[in-house]
Design an enzyme around this catalytic site. Sequence first.
Site, mmCIF file in Angstrom:
data_model
loop_
_atom_site.group_PDB
_atom_site.id
_atom_site.type_symbol
_atom_site.label_atom_id
_atom_site.label_comp_id
_atom_site.label_asym_id
_atom_site.label_seq_id
_atom_site.Cartn_x
_atom_site.Cartn_y
_atom_site.Cartn_z
ATOM 1 N N GLY A 11 0.831 -1.198 0.000
ATOM 2 C CA GLY A 11 0.000 0.000 0.000
ATOM 3 C C GLY A 11 0.863 1.243 0.000
ATOM 4 C CB CYS A 12 0.070 4.709 0.925
ATOM 5 S SG CYS A 12 0.847 6.313 1.060
#
Length: 169
Positions: A11-12
């Site tokens: 993810g981020c």
Amino acid sequence: MAEQRAVFAGGCFWGMQDLIRKLPGVTSTRVGYTGGDVPNATYRNHGTHAEGIEILFDPDRITYRRLLEFFFQIHDPTTPMRQGNDRGSSYRSAIYYVDDVQKADALTTIADVDASGLWPGKVVTEVEPVGDFWEAEPEHQDYLERIPHGYTCHFVRPDWVLPKRDAAE
């Protein structure tokens, strides 16, 4: 022992870096783009790369297995192409191993996570050999240190902890 390298995507990259960098034995981190098809990837042009983190660590202070366990605790490895509100292949869960030992540790850890029944589903994390890692732009490095209340979808999940393993394993 010499410093070792780990490369994860979950993810981020801002939230992953903020949490992983604080682990004792982690000597440095940087965020970037990995696992895809575009040379010299950038935020605006990263093709099929995932947002990833490169971790340098002292294996005498923290094991690769411990890094993996923490990685699985701070993101949801059961959601394909997604973390929180972030959707798409840039936000997939992946482990990019540097050698056969890391590959074996990754596969064993995934099997242990699946067998534990603690996570909300089966792990969809990709396990692939490490390739190019394109360092992200300066504004993405150390983002949550500079902007403490900035966006993140990563947090420590206290219920997602694997049982302690026998030291003989």
